[in-house]
Design an enzyme around this catalytic site. Structure first.
Site, PDB file in Angstrom:
ATOM      1  N   ARG A 181       0.815  -1.220   0.000  1.00  0.00           N
ATOM      2  CA  ARG A 181       0.000   0.000   0.000  1.00  0.00           C
ATOM      3  C   ARG A 181       0.849   1.271   0.000  1.00  0.00           C
ATOM      4  O   ARG A 181       0.355   2.344  -0.342  1.00  0.00           O
ATOM      5  CB  ARG A 181      -0.917   0.007   1.214  1.00  0.00           C
ATOM      6  CG  ARG A 181      -2.024  -1.026   1.078  1.00  0.00           C
ATOM      7  CD  ARG A 181      -3.090  -0.747   2.087  1.00  0.00           C
ATOM      8  NE  ARG A 181      -4.141  -1.740   2.074  1.00  0.00           N
ATOM      9  CZ  ARG A 181      -5.185  -1.695   2.856  1.00  0.00           C
ATOM     10  NH1 ARG A 181      -5.321  -0.706   3.728  1.00  0.00           N
ATOM     11  NH2 ARG A 181      -6.108  -2.614   2.806  1.00  0.00           N
ATOM     12  N   ASP A 213     -14.797  10.957   8.332  1.00  0.00           N
ATOM     13  CA  ASP A 213     -13.773   9.932   8.150  1.00  0.00           C
ATOM     14  C   ASP A 213     -12.404  10.607   8.242  1.00  0.00           C
ATOM     15  O   ASP A 213     -12.257  11.783   7.910  1.00  0.00           O
ATOM     16  CB  ASP A 213     -13.926   9.246   6.784  1.00  0.00           C
ATOM     17  CG  ASP A 213     -13.260   7.874   6.755  1.00  0.00           C
ATOM     18  OD1 ASP A 213     -13.983   6.858   6.848  1.00  0.00           O
ATOM     19  OD2 ASP A 213     -12.015   7.811   6.676  1.00  0.00           O
TER      20      ASP A 213
HETATM   21  C1  LIG Z   1     -14.054  -0.494   6.690  1.00  0.00           C
HETATM   22  S1  LIG Z   1     -14.521   1.200   6.602  1.00  0.00           S
HETATM   23  C2  LIG Z   1     -16.136   1.150   7.332  1.00  0.00           C
HETATM   24  C3  LIG Z   1     -17.129   2.011   6.585  1.00  0.00           C
HETATM   25  C4  LIG Z   1     -18.567   1.942   7.120  1.00  0.00           C
HETATM   26  N1  LIG Z   1     -18.648   2.402   8.475  1.00  0.00           N
HETATM   27  C5  LIG Z   1     -19.111   0.537   6.999  1.00  0.00           C
HETATM   28  O1  LIG Z   1     -19.281  -0.156   8.000  1.00  0.00           O
HETATM   29  O2  LIG Z   1     -19.360   0.100   5.866  1.00  0.00           O
HETATM   30  C6  LIG Z   1     -13.532   1.905   7.938  1.00  0.00           C
HETATM   31  C7  LIG Z   1     -13.373   3.412   7.820  1.00  0.00           C
HETATM   32  O3  LIG Z   1     -12.845   3.910   9.057  1.00  0.00           O
HETATM   33  C8  LIG Z   1     -11.972   4.987   8.777  1.00  0.00           C
HETATM   34  N2  LIG Z   1     -11.061   5.201   9.909  1.00  0.00           N
HETATM   35  C9  LIG Z   1     -10.018   4.447  10.309  1.00  0.00           C
HETATM   36  N3  LIG Z   1      -9.393   5.018  11.352  1.00  0.00           N
HETATM   37  C10 LIG Z   1     -10.074   6.163  11.632  1.00  0.00           C
HETATM   38  C11 LIG Z   1      -9.918   7.180  12.607  1.00  0.00           C
HETATM   39  N4  LIG Z   1      -8.934   7.168  13.506  1.00  0.00           N
HETATM   40  N5  LIG Z   1     -10.800   8.213  12.602  1.00  0.00           N
HETATM   41  C12 LIG Z   1     -11.799   8.253  11.693  1.00  0.00           C
HETATM   42  N6  LIG Z   1     -12.005   7.325  10.738  1.00  0.00           N
HETATM   43  C13 LIG Z   1     -11.142   6.276  10.715  1.00  0.00           C
HETATM   44  C14 LIG Z   1     -11.261   4.523   7.501  1.00  0.00           C
HETATM   45  O4  LIG Z   1     -10.697   5.598   6.786  1.00  0.00           O
HETATM   46  C15 LIG Z   1     -12.379   3.808   6.736  1.00  0.00           C
HETATM   47  O5  LIG Z   1     -12.989   4.648   5.781  1.00  0.00           O
END
Ligand SMILES: C[S@@+](CC[C@H](N)C(=O)[O-])C[C@H]1O[C@@H](n2cnc3c(N)ncnc32)[C@H](O)[C@@H]1O
Length: 292
Positions: free
Chosen positions: A41, A150
């Site tokens: 990545r 996000d």
């Molecule tokens: C797997 S996706 C989940 C999306 C949605 N909530 C779902 O369940 O389909 C996880 C998301 O969490 C975000 N994320 C990870 N660490 C984070 C943080 N410290 N603060 C805010 N968002 C975060 C990532 O960028 C990603 O877009």
């Protein structure tokens, strides 16, 4: 400009430094088993910066000058997979709460706030918006807002454009797709663009869940699904009281299917269905200081 080859591998010191940085900046936990994921990545970041190896990359990204690169790094390391109406049972539970409490409040002039925390490309927030609109089209004129945040600026940018390839809208029932999306063609591909009717309910913002939350109004429902799975337990345990603090009395918190609050009562929550929690009226953090 030096170019890393697709074989460029990371040394242990650089891996440790990058994993430590990712943890500190965003809570992401990168165990040593994630080495090849991290390499693949981040290789394009080495290319973008003209760096030959991970040792140089790690020195740069950890330095004072590496501040902007740290955002690119976190963006590359987060997992953004999402689907419309993911984990359908949560939308059934949401429907029940809309009908029994949230809609009557909106109809009597009250305010309802929903937060999609870790919203990725916006599928979760738009699914919430469609759920409300399907139960009462007039919510568009009432005081309902869905905050969607996000850490990754690239997903927020995508979500604001709200243009989804055909494969991304497969989970949306056909009648809802017709009602809330417009189909367009570009370079031989079909795209479905969300209509103003659903987008007007949603506010997208970049927000790191580990930083301060500029939230001044009580939230009624939090969706924080498939986000904390990437965090360790101490980091998760820092978030539960903060969610309790922003949620109004009896507010609802949805987590992802493999996420749990162990001992929810100690954080002021009661279990309320599959990976669903309800803020207890009494209990930890009940002296909520946010405005009604
Ligand atoms: C797997 S996706 C989940 C999306 C949605 N909530 C779902 O369940 O389909 C996880 C998301 O969490 C975000 N994320 C990870 N660490 C984070 C943080 N410290 N603060 C805010 N968002 C975060 C990532 O960028 C990603 O877009």
């Amino acid at each position: 400009m030096h170019k890393p080859s697709s074989e460029t591998v990371i040394d242990t010191d650089s891996f440790n430094a990058l994993a430590e940085l990712a943890y500190r900046e965003s809570g992401l936990q990168l165990a040593i088993e994630k080495t090849s994921m991290l390499q693949s990545r981040l290789r394009h970041r080495l290319s973008a910066l003209g760096l030959q190896d991970f040792a140089n990359y790690s020195a740069f990204v950890c330095s004072e000058e590496g501040k902007t690169e740290r955002r690119h790094m976190i963006s590359a390391l987060t997992t953004n997979v999402s689907h419309f109406f993911r984990e359908k049972h949560h939308f059934e539970i949401l429907k029940r709460h809309i009908q029994s409490e949230l809609l009557p409040r909106l109809r009597s002039g009250g305010r309802v706030r929903v937060w999609s925390a870790g919203c990725s490309n916006g599928q979760e927030a738009l699914s919430i918006a469609m759920t409300f609109l399907e139960l009462a089209i007039e919510v568009a004129e009432l005081d309902l807002r869905i905050l969607a945040t996000d850490i990754d600026p690239s997903v927020i940018q995508f979500a604001k454009k709200a243009s989804y390839q055909k494969r991304l809208v497969e989970n949306i029932p056909e009648d809802l797709l017709q009602k809330y999306f417009t189909r367009s063609e570009s370079e031989g591909d079909s795209f479905y663009v969300a209509s103003e009717k659903i987008l007007q309910l949603v506010r997208y913002r970049e927000l790191n869940l580990l930083s301060d939350w500029p939230i001044t109004q009580r939230i009624d429902v939090v969706f924080c699904r498939n986000v904390v799975i990437y965090f360790d337990v101490p980091t998760q345990n820092l978030l539960w009281p903060r969610f309790k603090e922003v949620l109004g009395p009896a507010g609802i918190l949805f987590l992802g299917h493999s996420e749990r609050i162990s001992n929810p009562e100690s954080f002021g929550f009661a279990s309320d269905g599959p990976t669903t929690y309800r803020a207890s009226v009494l209990g930890a953090g009940s002296s909520n200081s946010l405005k009604d």
